[in-house]
Enzyme design. Structure first.
Site, PDB file in Angstrom:
ATOM      1  N   LYS A   1       1.136  -1.367  -0.150  1.00 34.13           N
ATOM      2  CA  LYS A   1      -0.088   0.303  -0.098  1.00 34.13           C
ATOM      3  C   LYS A   1       1.055   1.618   0.163  1.00 34.13           C
ATOM      4  O   LYS A   1       0.345   2.310  -0.326  1.00 34.13           O
ATOM      5  CB  LYS A   1      -0.799  -0.125   1.594  1.00 34.13           C
ATOM      6  CG  LYS A   1      -1.939  -0.840   1.205  1.00 34.13           C
ATOM      7  CD  LYS A   1      -2.135  -1.107   2.687  1.00 34.13           C
ATOM      8  CE  LYS A   1      -3.290  -1.883   3.136  1.00 34.13           C
ATOM      9  NZ  LYS A   1      -3.972  -1.422   4.368  1.00 34.13           N
ATOM     10  N   GLY A   2       2.222   1.321   0.081  1.00 33.93           N
ATOM     11  CA  GLY A   2       2.315   2.309   0.927  1.00 33.93           C
ATOM     12  C   GLY A   2       2.988   3.001  -0.022  1.00 33.93           C
ATOM     13  O   GLY A   2       3.458   4.247  -0.004  1.00 33.93           O
TER      14      GLY A   2
ATOM     15  N   GLU B   1       7.616   2.533  -5.799  1.00 35.73           N
ATOM     16  CA  GLU B   1       7.862   2.279  -4.437  1.00 35.73           C
ATOM     17  C   GLU B   1       8.345   3.469  -3.608  1.00 35.73           C
ATOM     18  O   GLU B   1       8.169   4.287  -3.354  1.00 35.73           O
ATOM     19  CB  GLU B   1       8.676   1.067  -4.194  1.00 35.73           C
ATOM     20  CG  GLU B   1       9.331   0.366  -3.036  1.00 35.73           C
ATOM     21  CD  GLU B   1       8.329  -0.881  -2.667  1.00 35.73           C
ATOM     22  OE1 GLU B   1       6.957   0.352  -2.414  1.00 35.73           O
ATOM     23  OE2 GLU B   1       8.664  -1.319  -2.533  1.00 35.73           O
ATOM     24  N   ASP B   2       7.332   2.472  -2.880  1.00 30.44           N
ATOM     25  CA  ASP B   2       7.799   3.864  -1.240  1.00 30.44           C
ATOM     26  C   ASP B   2       9.326   3.727  -0.999  1.00 30.44           C
ATOM     27  O   ASP B   2       9.474   5.218  -0.914  1.00 30.44           O
ATOM     28  CB  ASP B   2       6.566   3.628   0.012  1.00 30.44           C
ATOM     29  CG  ASP B   2       6.627   2.037   0.660  1.00 30.44           C
ATOM     30  OD1 ASP B   2       7.466   0.919  -0.299  1.00 30.44           O
ATOM     31  OD2 ASP B   2       6.249   1.660   1.544  1.00 30.44           O
TER      32      ASP B   2
ATOM     33  N   ASP C   1      14.091  -0.585   1.629  1.00 34.69           N
ATOM     34  CA  ASP C   1      14.742  -0.968   2.674  1.00 34.69           C
ATOM     35  C   ASP C   1      16.352  -1.864   2.430  1.00 34.69           C
ATOM     36  O   ASP C   1      16.918  -1.581   2.149  1.00 34.69           O
ATOM     37  CB  ASP C   1      14.165  -1.696   4.041  1.00 34.69           C
ATOM     38  CG  ASP C   1      14.303  -1.174   4.854  1.00 34.69           C
ATOM     39  OD1 ASP C   1      15.811  -0.645   5.687  1.00 34.69           O
ATOM     40  OD2 ASP C   1      13.769  -2.652   6.091  1.00 34.69           O
TER      41      ASP C   1
ATOM     42  N   LYS D   1      17.722   3.819   1.875  1.00 30.89           N
ATOM     43  CA  LYS D   1      17.894   3.399   3.322  1.00 30.89           C
ATOM     44  C   LYS D   1      18.802   2.555   2.547  1.00 30.89           C
ATOM     45  O   LYS D   1      18.851   1.452   3.225  1.00 30.89           O
ATOM     46  CB  LYS D   1      16.647   2.318   3.736  1.00 30.89           C
ATOM     47  CG  LYS D   1      17.212   3.703   5.379  1.00 30.89           C
ATOM     48  CD  LYS D   1      15.424   3.226   5.990  1.00 30.89           C
ATOM     49  CE  LYS D   1      15.114   2.339   6.382  1.00 30.89           C
ATOM     50  NZ  LYS D   1      14.070   2.112   7.484  1.00 30.89           N
TER      51      LYS D   1
ATOM     52  N   VAL E   1      10.184   5.293   9.260  1.00 33.12           N
ATOM     53  CA  VAL E   1       9.913   6.831   9.082  1.00 33.12           C
ATOM     54  C   VAL E   1       8.316   6.696   8.641  1.00 33.12           C
ATOM     55  O   VAL E   1       8.182   5.311   8.328  1.00 33.12           O
ATOM     56  CB  VAL E   1      10.497   7.450   7.476  1.00 33.12           C
ATOM     57  CG1 VAL E   1      11.610   8.308   7.849  1.00 33.12           C
ATOM     58  CG2 VAL E   1      10.719   6.043   6.340  1.00 33.12           C
TER      59      VAL E   1
ATOM     60  N   ASP F   1       3.487   3.877   7.002  1.00 28.88           N
ATOM     61  CA  ASP F   1       2.922   3.970   7.750  1.00 28.88           C
ATOM     62  C   ASP F   1       3.661   3.118   8.903  1.00 28.88           C
ATOM     63  O   ASP F   1       4.668   2.286   8.616  1.00 28.88           O
ATOM     64  CB  ASP F   1       0.979   2.553   8.089  1.00 28.88           C
ATOM     65  CG  ASP F   1       1.539   1.055   7.390  1.00 28.88           C
ATOM     66  OD1 ASP F   1       2.787   0.617   6.650  1.00 28.88           O
ATOM     67  OD2 ASP F   1       1.416  -0.260   8.614  1.00 28.88           O
TER      68      ASP F   1
ATOM     69  N   ARG G   1      -0.484   7.107   7.673  1.00 25.11           N
ATOM     70  CA  ARG G   1       0.167   7.114   5.933  1.00 25.11           C
ATOM     71  C   ARG G   1      -0.532   8.734   5.464  1.00 25.11           C
ATOM     72  O   ARG G   1      -0.241   9.488   4.279  1.00 25.11           O
ATOM     73  CB  ARG G   1      -1.072   5.989   5.149  1.00 25.11           C
ATOM     74  CG  ARG G   1      -0.890   4.783   5.559  1.00 25.11           C
ATOM     75  CD  ARG G   1      -1.188   3.603   4.338  1.00 25.11           C
ATOM     76  NE  ARG G   1      -1.168   1.969   4.954  1.00 25.11           N
ATOM     77  CZ  ARG G   1      -0.434   1.251   4.435  1.00 25.11           C
ATOM     78  NH1 ARG G   1       0.787   1.618   3.900  1.00 25.11           N
ATOM     79  NH2 ARG G   1      -0.095   0.466   4.830  1.00 25.11           N
TER      80      ARG G   1
HETATM   81  P1  5GP Z   1      12.461  -4.580   1.610  1.00 23.51           P
HETATM   82  O1  5GP Z   1      12.313  -5.760   0.931  1.00 23.51           O
HETATM   83  O2  5GP Z   1      13.257  -3.593   0.848  1.00 23.51           O
HETATM   84  O3  5GP Z   1      13.529  -4.677   3.278  1.00 23.51           O
HETATM   85  O4  5GP Z   1      11.405  -3.569   2.400  1.00 23.51           O
HETATM   86  C1  5GP Z   1      10.310  -2.614   1.495  1.00 23.51           C
HETATM   87  C2  5GP Z   1       8.858  -2.871   2.435  1.00 23.51           C
HETATM   88  O5  5GP Z   1       9.433  -2.331   4.113  1.00 23.51           O
HETATM   89  C3  5GP Z   1       8.991  -0.998   2.409  1.00 23.51           C
HETATM   90  O6  5GP Z   1       7.841  -1.317   1.071  1.00 23.51           O
HETATM   91  C4  5GP Z   1       7.628  -0.796   3.777  1.00 23.51           C
HETATM   92  O7  5GP Z   1       6.380  -0.882   3.340  1.00 23.51           O
HETATM   93  C5  5GP Z   1       8.437  -1.268   4.461  1.00 23.51           C
HETATM   94  N1  5GP Z   1       9.106  -0.338   5.051  1.00 23.51           N
HETATM   95  C6  5GP Z   1      10.628  -0.500   4.986  1.00 23.51           C
HETATM   96  N2  5GP Z   1      12.009   0.394   5.709  1.00 23.51           N
HETATM   97  C7  5GP Z   1      10.360   1.092   6.614  1.00 23.51           C
HETATM   98  C8  5GP Z   1       9.968   2.593   6.941  1.00 23.51           C
HETATM   99  O8  5GP Z   1      11.031   2.803   7.611  1.00 23.51           O
HETATM  100  N3  5GP Z   1       8.911   2.598   7.731  1.00 23.51           N
HETATM  101  C9  5GP Z   1       7.848   2.525   6.684  1.00 23.51           C
HETATM  102  N4  5GP Z   1       6.940   2.899   7.395  1.00 23.51           N
HETATM  103  N5  5GP Z   1       7.941   1.265   5.989  1.00 23.51           N
HETATM  104  C10 5GP Z   1       9.147   0.623   6.275  1.00 23.51           C
END
Ligand code: 5GP
Length: 186
Positions: A50-51, A106-107, A110, A138, A160, A166, A172
């Site tokens: 949803k982000g 994408e939001d 990470d 990040k 964040v 969220d 959100r």
């Molecule tokens: P990844 O697979 O890159 O570890 O994760 C991506 C997803 O983790 C993002 O789409 C998001 O939903 C969630 N996420 C990662 N870091 C954050 C953060 O700092 N804040 C929030 N709200 N969601 C995060």
């Protein structure tokens, strides 16, 4: 997660790290970049829910070339800290991506696990081209070699909230990006 009061809700917003104005200007720049890169080619913006819904809504208004919009809900499965390479699609795209230049919206990137799996999956469907745009990056937390083609902001290892992101489904709707406060006495 249940928030008991408006005071509790507000106390978790530690500080604004990216203002509404800064986001607006960066999104405008990203839209202009897309307009110049794709110039008339059929674009499909794929929002990973949803982000990314707020970012997508603002970004698509900056796009002046023909584009379609699709949505996906994807979840990666991990073995320990390693991506299993399996991505569960809770909601798939309705589009045949082979007809499009795909831009995944994408939001935040990470660890990079979700997007490396989603990219792998969409590439297997032979899109005309595929790029990834992310609002936030990040890099300190990355455990894959995934790199987005375009990121609007690089941030330190903060959790964040806001502008689509969220915590327990709250926040959100904030118009800015803020650092989330884990405890009241921080
Ligand atoms: P990844 O697979 O890159 O570890 O994760 C991506 C997803 O983790 C993002 O789409 C998001 O939903 C969630 N996420 C990662 N870091 C954050 C953060 O700092 N804040 C929030 N709200 N969601 C995060």
């Amino acid at each position: 997660m249940q928030i008991g009061s408006i005071e509790e809700f507000q106390s978790k917003i530690k500080r604004v790290i990216i203002t509404e104005e800064e986001i607006k200007s960066a999104v405008k720049k990203a839209g202009a970049m897309i307009n110049s890169l794709y110039d008339g080619k059929p674009i499909l913006l794929v929002s990973i829910l949803k982000g990314s819904f707020v970012f997508l809504a603002d970004l698509c208004k900056q796009i002046t070339v023909p584009c379609e919009i699709g949505f996906m809900i994807a979840k990666s499965y991990y073995e320990g800290t390693q991506s299993s390479g399996i991505v569960r699609i809770n909601m798939d795209l309705e589009h045949d991506v082979s007809k499009y230049n795909v831009i995944i919206v994408e939001d935040i990137v990470d660890t990079g696990r979700t997007l490396s799996d989603v990219v792998k999956l969409l590439k297997s469907r032979n899109p005309a081209s595929l790029r990834v745009i992310t609002l936030l990056d990040k890099p300190d937390r990355r455990i894959t070699d995934f790199k987005a083609d375009y990121s609007l902001f690089t941030i330190p290892d903060y959790f964040v909230i806001g502008y689509g992101l969220d915590c327990g489904e709250y926040y959100r709707n904030l118009p800015y990006i803020a650092e989330y406060s884990e405890g009241k006495d921080e």
